[in-house]
Write an enzyme that holds these catalytic residues in place. Structure first.
Site, PDB file in Angstrom:
ATOM      1  N   PRO A  90      35.190  41.015  43.030  1.00 21.18           N
ATOM      2  CG  PRO A  90      36.188  41.014  45.136  1.00 21.18           C
ATOM      3  CD  PRO A  90      36.477  41.130  43.685  1.00 21.18           C
ATOM      4  CD  GLU A 117      43.588  43.951  49.594  1.00 23.68           C
ATOM      5  OE1 GLU A 117      44.104  42.955  50.144  1.00 23.68           O
ATOM      6  OE2 GLU A 117      42.360  44.192  49.654  1.00 23.68           O
ATOM      7  NE  ARG A 159      27.515  22.873  30.567  1.00 21.61           N
ATOM      8  CZ  ARG A 159      26.198  22.988  30.372  1.00 21.61           C
ATOM      9  NH1 ARG A 159      25.658  24.191  30.227  1.00 21.61           N
ATOM     10  NH2 ARG A 159      25.427  21.923  30.287  1.00 21.61           N
ATOM     11  CG  ASP A 174      22.435  23.635  30.961  1.00 23.13           C
ATOM     12  OD1 ASP A 174      22.531  22.413  31.098  1.00 23.13           O
ATOM     13  OD2 ASP A 174      23.259  24.339  30.359  1.00 23.13           O
TER      14      ASP A 174
HETATM   15  C1  LIG Z   1      42.133  40.030  44.293  1.00 23.14           C
HETATM   16  O1  LIG Z   1      41.415  39.495  43.211  1.00 23.14           O
HETATM   17  C2  LIG Z   1      40.173  38.936  43.466  1.00 23.14           C
HETATM   18  C3  LIG Z   1      39.767  38.710  44.768  1.00 23.14           C
HETATM   19  C4  LIG Z   1      38.505  38.165  44.968  1.00 23.14           C
HETATM   20  C5  LIG Z   1      37.667  37.874  43.890  1.00 23.14           C
HETATM   21  N1  LIG Z   1      36.385  37.351  43.922  1.00 23.14           N
HETATM   22  C6  LIG Z   1      35.853  37.226  42.721  1.00 23.14           C
HETATM   23  C7  LIG Z   1      34.491  36.740  42.422  1.00 23.14           C
HETATM   24  O2  LIG Z   1      34.168  36.593  41.212  1.00 23.14           O
HETATM   25  O3  LIG Z   1      33.746  36.526  43.376  1.00 23.14           O
HETATM   26  S1  LIG Z   1      36.905  37.676  41.488  1.00 23.14           S
HETATM   27  C8  LIG Z   1      38.131  38.122  42.612  1.00 23.14           C
HETATM   28  C9  LIG Z   1      39.375  38.657  42.370  1.00 23.14           C
END
Ligand SMILES: COc1ccc2nc(C(=O)O)sc2c1
Length: 248
Positions: A90, A117, A159, A174
């Site tokens: 994230p 986490e 793709r 695209d």
């Molecule tokens: C705990 O591992 C995670 C948690 C949330 C998450 N969100 C991602 C995203 O690409 O938004 S990758 C990812 C990996």
């Protein structure tokens, strides 16, 4: 292209056996190797996580296990001396169509989707000194792990590989593809029958006038982009918008 994915849920990637990516694998355009992270544990419970230093909620994935797994995969050198390592997180940079195009140029990708986490931060640091490591996010929402992000990225990249899409123009048309349609959402699409439940296909599409159809499609794409993603309009290249007109 070779793709390696290390995960505690390799079964999560069953969808990569079907559709476009599945056919690319059958045709040898794409090779995907799945690895169970727990195969590199040494305790009876196959533990891959531990409590976070400094306290706080949840668990963190242990660096030793990931280190041994990544080393083992890298040792199976294939089309390139080393893979580009992609860490879905994230806190990563946004994964966009441009990122997909960039990744599609690579001969070997290694994905390390986390759970809990996340992975001990020393893992990315360790391999960042030896490989190209990209921490990317597919969007600003909360997932339970990185596996869903890997599915998205592998499909978006797969793709684009030569020979995967039947009609090469589809990639050029695209949404977000570089060129005159860059940063424009795709407009509406229609097929037979010409009338369905009293709803008619726009007449212009039945006219056979390719220039007018191209202009109509670009205008519809602009209208939809203004309505759904106005922030993209600011990035448009006005000169690019009338490129079709000049060709018409
Ligand atoms: C705990 O591992 C995670 C948690 C949330 C998450 N969100 C991602 C995203 O690409 O938004 S990758 C990812 C990996």
């Amino acid at each position: 292209m070779r793709v390696d994915i290390i995960s505690i849920f390799p079964e999560y990637f069953a969808p990569l056996d079907v559709s476009l990516v599945g056919k690319a694998r059958e045709r040898g355009i794409l090779e995907i190797r799945l690895h169970q992270l727990r195969d590199w544990t040494r305790d009876v419970h196959k533990t891959v996580d531990d409590t976070p230093y400094g306290g706080g909620p949840g668990m963190v994935m242990k660096p030793e296990i990931w280190g041994e797994a990544i080393d083992a995969v890298i040792a199976q050198a294939g089309p390139a001396a080393s893979p580009r390592m992609i860490v879905p997180t994230p806190s990563g940079r946004p994964f966009t169509q441009e990122t997909a195009i960039e990744f599609a140029e690579e001969p070997w990708l290694l994905f390390t989707p986390a759970r809990y986490e996340g992975i001990d931060s020393r893992v990315a640091a360790e391999y960042g000194s030896r490989l190209r490591v990209d921490e990317v996010s597919i969007g600003d929402y909360v997932l339970a792990g990185g596996e869903a992000a890997v599915l998205v990225i592998v499909e978006a990249v797969g793709r684009l590989l030569p020979g995967v899409l039947g009609n090469a123009r589809s990639v050029a048309d695209d949404s977000f593809a570089p060129g005159p349609m860059a940063n424009l959402l795709e407009g509406p699409v229609y097929t037979k029958p010409p009338v369905w439940r009293g709803r008619e296909v726009p007449e212009i599409l039945l006219s056979g006038h390719h220039g007018k159809i191209a202009r109509w499609r670009r205008d519809q794409a602009l209208r939809r982009t203004l309505e759904k993603r106005p922030e993209l309009v600011a990035r448009l290249d006005p000169a690019g918008l009338d490129k079709d007109d000049r060709k018409i």
